[in-house]
Design a protein around this motif. Structure first.
Motif, PDB file in Angstrom:
ATOM      1  N   MET A   1       0.878  -0.861   0.233  1.00 17.58           N
ATOM      2  CA  MET A   1       0.064  -0.026   0.254  1.00 17.58           C
ATOM      3  C   MET A   1       0.592   1.474   0.129  1.00 17.58           C
ATOM      4  O   MET A   1       0.779   2.442  -0.455  1.00 17.58           O
ATOM      5  N   PHE A   2       2.090   1.476   1.131  1.00 18.61           N
ATOM      6  CA  PHE A   2       3.088   2.158   1.261  1.00 18.61           C
ATOM      7  C   PHE A   2       3.786   2.405  -0.220  1.00 18.61           C
ATOM      8  O   PHE A   2       3.934   3.289  -0.888  1.00 18.61           O
ATOM      9  N   LEU A   3       3.630   1.611  -0.972  1.00 21.84           N
ATOM     10  CA  LEU A   3       4.973   0.891  -2.068  1.00 21.84           C
ATOM     11  C   LEU A   3       4.348   1.877  -3.150  1.00 21.84           C
ATOM     12  O   LEU A   3       4.692   2.801  -4.325  1.00 21.84           O
ATOM     13  N   LEU A   4       3.140   1.794  -3.262  1.00 20.86           N
ATOM     14  CA  LEU A   4       2.190   2.111  -4.224  1.00 20.86           C
ATOM     15  C   LEU A   4       2.080   3.519  -4.837  1.00 20.86           C
ATOM     16  O   LEU A   4       2.316   4.665  -5.904  1.00 20.86           O
ATOM     17  N   ARG A   5       2.498   4.265  -3.789  1.00 20.33           N
ATOM     18  CA  ARG A   5       2.558   5.765  -3.273  1.00 20.33           C
ATOM     19  C   ARG A   5       4.270   6.039  -4.157  1.00 20.33           C
ATOM     20  O   ARG A   5       3.412   7.213  -4.681  1.00 20.33           O
ATOM     21  N   GLY A   6       4.613   5.247  -4.055  1.00 24.18           N
ATOM     22  CA  GLY A   6       6.316   6.152  -4.778  1.00 24.18           C
ATOM     23  C   GLY A   6       6.410   5.932  -6.443  1.00 24.18           C
ATOM     24  O   GLY A   6       5.923   5.005  -6.770  1.00 24.18           O
ATOM     25  N   PRO A   7       7.833   5.823  -7.063  1.00 21.48           N
ATOM     26  CA  PRO A   7       7.530   6.160  -8.349  1.00 21.48           C
ATOM     27  C   PRO A   7       7.941   4.503  -8.686  1.00 21.48           C
ATOM     28  O   PRO A   7       8.166   3.139  -8.070  1.00 21.48           O
ATOM     29  N   MET A   8       7.770   4.074  -9.918  1.00 17.72           N
ATOM     30  CA  MET A   8       7.848   2.836 -10.012  1.00 17.72           C
ATOM     31  C   MET A   8       9.075   1.671 -10.184  1.00 17.72           C
ATOM     32  O   MET A   8       8.448   0.856  -9.615  1.00 17.72           O
ATOM     33  N   VAL A   9       9.511   2.473  -9.701  1.00 22.21           N
ATOM     34  CA  VAL A   9      10.994   1.984  -9.665  1.00 22.21           C
ATOM     35  C   VAL A   9      11.086   1.849  -7.885  1.00 22.21           C
ATOM     36  O   VAL A   9      11.636   0.448  -7.620  1.00 22.21           O
ATOM     37  N   ALA A  10      10.527   2.344  -7.541  1.00 23.52           N
ATOM     38  CA  ALA A  10      10.144   2.088  -5.642  1.00 23.52           C
ATOM     39  C   ALA A  10       9.613   0.666  -4.964  1.00 23.52           C
ATOM     40  O   ALA A  10       9.689  -0.317  -4.956  1.00 23.52           O
ATOM     41  N   GLN A  11       8.454   0.907  -6.809  1.00 20.35           N
ATOM     42  CA  GLN A  11       7.928  -0.802  -6.665  1.00 20.35           C
ATOM     43  C   GLN A  11       8.512  -1.902  -6.948  1.00 20.35           C
ATOM     44  O   GLN A  11       8.398  -3.170  -6.135  1.00 20.35           O
ATOM     45  N   LEU A  12       9.010  -2.347  -7.851  1.00 16.74           N
ATOM     46  CA  LEU A  12      10.632  -2.799  -8.050  1.00 16.74           C
ATOM     47  C   LEU A  12      10.841  -3.234  -7.406  1.00 16.74           C
ATOM     48  O   LEU A  12      10.922  -4.556  -6.757  1.00 16.74           O
ATOM     49  N   LEU A  13      11.845  -2.404  -6.459  1.00 14.76           N
ATOM     50  CA  LEU A  13      12.843  -2.759  -6.205  1.00 14.76           C
ATOM     51  C   LEU A  13      12.154  -2.859  -4.153  1.00 14.76           C
ATOM     52  O   LEU A  13      12.871  -4.246  -3.859  1.00 14.76           O
ATOM     53  N   GLY A  14      10.662  -2.610  -4.373  1.00 12.60           N
ATOM     54  CA  GLY A  14      10.399  -3.235  -2.870  1.00 12.60           C
ATOM     55  C   GLY A  14       9.773  -4.772  -2.860  1.00 12.60           C
ATOM     56  O   GLY A  14      10.297  -5.286  -1.749  1.00 12.60           O
ATOM     57  N   THR A  15       8.863  -4.890  -4.265  1.00 10.88           N
ATOM     58  CA  THR A  15       8.810  -6.433  -3.797  1.00 10.88           C
ATOM     59  C   THR A  15      10.161  -7.054  -4.095  1.00 10.88           C
ATOM     60  O   THR A  15       9.895  -8.104  -4.102  1.00 10.88           O
ATOM     61  N   PHE A  16      11.093  -7.135  -5.020  1.00 10.82           N
ATOM     62  CA  PHE A  16      12.379  -7.743  -5.024  1.00 10.82           C
ATOM     63  C   PHE A  16      13.117  -8.132  -3.577  1.00 10.82           C
ATOM     64  O   PHE A  16      13.392  -8.956  -3.062  1.00 10.82           O
ATOM     65  N   GLY A  17      12.562  -6.769  -3.384  1.00  8.71           N
ATOM     66  CA  GLY A  17      13.007  -6.509  -1.414  1.00  8.71           C
ATOM     67  C   GLY A  17      12.150  -7.801  -0.047  1.00  8.71           C
ATOM     68  O   GLY A  17      12.861  -8.772   0.156  1.00  8.71           O
ATOM     69  N   LEU A  18      10.806  -7.852  -1.079  1.00  5.74           N
ATOM     70  CA  LEU A  18      10.093  -8.400  -0.226  1.00  5.74           C
ATOM     71  C   LEU A  18      10.631  -9.925  -0.615  1.00  5.74           C
ATOM     72  O   LEU A  18      10.545 -11.207   0.430  1.00  5.74           O
TER      73      LEU A  18
END
Lengths: 304, 436
Positions: A85-102
């Motif tokens: 939910m928090f990642l969606l507020r960020g830019p596309m690259v944050a979403q990519l790196l975020g799920t990678f971190g997950l």
């Protein structure tokens, strides 16, 4: 001829399970345009859920599906509200790196709890049994059951998406989230539901796979790659696309068997010397590459 | 007051220095040897055995053990080094060659080990021995079987274990023996009955070198290798490989696999109702207790290259005595893996005893000249003597192999029976393989 028919049949069988595994990825992408790199880790958790439930309760691994589904459902909801939910507020690259971190987080969590050693199901009503259908088609009972149950799960998800109000709300959210919000659809909850359904389908696939596949904390990466290939082939966001692409990828994985058929048919020495089995996953990635170049939206893709 | 402070200060300094010196003094009584094995990961079960075998050998070296007719049990510690004890420092390489090399560096630079032992996986032994060679630290390889390891001309590498070339040759000699009626309980069969062979080897150092050996020996002994495939080690699924093997319609199937792959192959062969006349595992996975315990009755009739069987006690006294101690400690018989690491540490003890020094150069000189007679060993070898000239410097010239078959014992449990060498066969061979 036996090996050709046998290989294709085996490909279709495993393809059905792979399709179910990729379904969650395509639903999540379809809903919110986010690529879940941790998808393979969800599968790994599903595999552990199935295996450990079977081991601790003594029930057959095949009957652990509801537990795996519940674990996946919860995992999806927790991941969405706690992180995505928090990642969606960020830019596309944050979403990519975020799920990678997950992905890394879940993998290391599994490493902490379960250790690096492999676990395998050795006992079960279907384990070790197989049916000889003639024509070289030998179906291991575990794979057959997994394929049939995958189709059932697929149909259930399709009905949910197309025949219920919730399904319509999900589709509306994915087509135009703002519009859906104006119409009174709780889009946040719909997003969470998409993650929950995505999580549940992939953990069910995991619990089915564990009947004939080993599990360790690293097993996810292989499946993430295969799931990406399936989703790319079927079209990002397309449910029927994922199903057909799963079958295609299953058959692609059996290319070495098909190659053997031609080797023996032509009695060719040079064909026998080609180490096809050494590269059996290479063809899947090659297909992924080709579809990305030739038709980026996939065979059934509706999102541009 | 000043004097009191000074005395107190000197006391503290003295206490500090004595604390610092304590480990150094203790260290002079221990000889550290780095033992790098796969303690977790897919080969963890073999790693557990390797560790237990090595630990038992170290325990026997470090104290006098009665009822054991081997030299290392006679003294407490290494006599020529004032009774210094052997201390094994275990590290886990997880089957990863890069990790193995890192651990070797740490053991040499941080732990200051005198020597190294390990590593089971040939691929890991390759990188670990390269590190030892660079630092000039002796390594005795107890458990890897890729022939290439002793073909690199290393000066700090010795291998007690016979390598795969001998084992693969043994198997083809065995097959030829079947056509000549030499196998116990099997009448001479026509060569055409077992002429077609298919093999599946894993794709790391171990399997790839065996793949070449199988191709060469099949040709030399006049067998037809219909299919020779290499598969990715730690395979998640081998159904397409098995289908490919089956399509070649082989009489004999050969597998070169570590434990998890070996189990998966047998399960998949069963699921696909494969029925070759002979199945032979070129050891590694096929010999481990996990393989036997997991598959139970399904493996009756499967052949494996073997290193240690409790029945060796019938021809070797030491094997029976050591195995009894091992069984007391672990609750089960020694396996090929634990017997190998036992002999590895035993060889280290002999080398140190004769060298009377822990200097690498002295160890090197002694290792090149050592001769441990066969009666000292738990394995059915003629002894340990390393080659110093020829193509394979550092290779034990007195080792040999066994071929065993899984058969049901009187208690219904599956156990190994020796079928080769022909003159030490313990039971009639089951031929052909009955199917699953």
């Amino acid at each position: 001829m036996d090996i050709l028919v046998g290989s294709i049949a085996a490909g279709i069988l495993i393809g059905m399970v792979l399709a179910l595994m990729a379904l969650g990825l395509t639903i999540i992408f379809g809903m919110m345009d986010i690529v879940n790199f941790a998808h393979g880790e969800f599968l790994m958790i599903g595999m552990y859920a199935g295996l450990l439930t079977a081991q601790t309760t003594g029930m057959d691994p095949l009957f652990t599906l509801p537990v795996a589904a519940a674990v996946g459902f919860l995992l999806g909801v927790i991941c969405y509200y706690g992180f995505i939910m928090f990642l969606l507020r960020g830019p596309m690259v944050a979403q990519l790196l975020g799920t990678f971190g997950l992905m890394l987080f879940l993998r290391n969590l599994a490493l902490l709890f379960f250790g690096p050693q492999e676990m395998v199901v050795h006992k079960g009503i279907l384990v070790g049994k197989s049916f000889d259908m003639g024509m070289g088609i030998i179906m291991p009972a575990t794979k057959l059951a997994a394929a049939v149950l995958s189709v059932v799960a697929f149909v259930a998800v399709w009905l949910l998406m197309h025949r219920t109000k919730i399904g319509k709300a999900l589709t509306a959210t994915s087509l135009n989230a703002q519009g859906a919000r104006y119409m009174g659809i709780p889009t946040e909850r719909m997003n969470a539901l998409a993650w929950a359904i995505g999580g549940a389908t992939v953990t069910i696939a995991g619990a089915l796979l564990v009947n004939f596949w080993y599990v360790n904390p690293y097993v996810g990466i292989l499946f993430t790659m295969i799931a990406f290939a399936i989703v790319a082939l079927g079209g990002f966001g397309s449910v029927p696309g994922a199903f057909f692409a799963g079958l295609v990828v299953g058959i692609i994985m059996e290319i070495p068997g098909i190659w053997d058929f031609f080797t023996y048919t032509f009695d060719s020495d040079w064909m026998a010397d080609v180490p096809m089995t050494s590269f059996k996953y290479m063809w899947v990635y090659a297909a992924y590459f080709v579809i990305m170049v030739v038709r980026p939206r996939g065979l059934f893709g509706w999102k541009r | 007051m000043k004097r009191v402070i000074l005395v107190f200060f000197l006391f503290c300094l003295g206490a500090f220095l004595s604390l610092c010196a304590a480990p150094v003094m203790a260290d002079s009584h221990v000889i550290k040897i780095g033992a790098i094995y796969p303690l977790t990961g897919v080969a963890a079960s073999a790693g557990k055995e390797l560790r237990a075998g090595a630990e038992l050998a170290a325990e026997i070296v470090n104290k006098v053990v009665g009822g054991l007719d081997i030299t290392i049990a006679k003294n407490a510690g290494i006599k020529s080094l004032k009774g210094a004890k052997i201390k094994l420092i275990f590290k886990d390489h997880e089957g990863n060659p890069t990790l193995g090399a890192d651990l070797a560096k740490k053991l040499i630079t941080d732990d200051k080990v005198v020597g190294m032992i390990g590593c089971w996986h040939s691929s890991v032994t390759k990188t670990v021995s390269a590190v030892c060679e660079r630092y000039g630290i002796p390594m005795i390889n107890d458990s890897s079987s890729s022939p290439t390891l002793t073909k690199r001309g290393f000066k700090w590498f010795w291998r007690t274990f016979p390598h795969d070339k001998w084992f693969v040759k043994d198997f083809f000699t065995f097959l030829t023996g079947m056509t000549e009626g030499k196998v116990k309980g099997v009448k001479a069969i026509s060569k055409s009955d077992i002429i077609n062979i298919a093999s599946a080897c894993e794709k790391t150092e171990f399997g790839a070198s065996n793949d070449d050996l199988i191709k060469n020996f099949a040709k030399e002994y006049g067998f037809k290798l219909k299919k020779a495939l290499l598969y990715g080690a730690k395979a998640p699924d081998v159904s397409s490989e098995v289908r490919s093997l089956k399509a070649a319609k082989p009489d004999v199937m050969i597998f070169v696999s570590y434990t998890s792959d070996a189990i998966l192959f047998i399960k998949t062969l069963k699921a696909q109702k494969a029925k070759p006349k002979i199945i032979w595992g070129q050891d590694a996975g096929f010999e481990t207790p996990e393989f036997r315990e997991t598959l139970g009755g399904d493996i009756e009739g499967v052949l494996t290259r073997a290193v240690f069987l409790p029945k060796i006690a019938m021809v070797k006294k030491a094997a029976g005595q050591v195995n009894r101690l091992y069984k007391e400690k672990m609750g089960h018989n020694m396996s090929g893996a634990s017997a190998r690491s036992f002999v590895g540490v035993q060889t280290w003890a002999h080398v140190l005893e004769q060298a009377g020094s822990t200097k690498p150069a002295d160890i090197q000189k002694t290792a090149n000249a050592i001769h441990i007679p066969g009666k000292e060993l738990v394995l059915p070898w003629a002894g340990v003597k390393f080659a110093t000239t020829g193509e394979e410097p550092g290779q034990n010239e007195l080792g040999s192999g066994l071929i065993a078959q899984y058969q049901k014992g009187p208690d219904g449990k599956v156990q190994m029976e020796i079928v080769y060498p022909f003159d030490v066969a313990t039971k009639n061979m089951i031929y052909p393989f009955k199917g699953f």
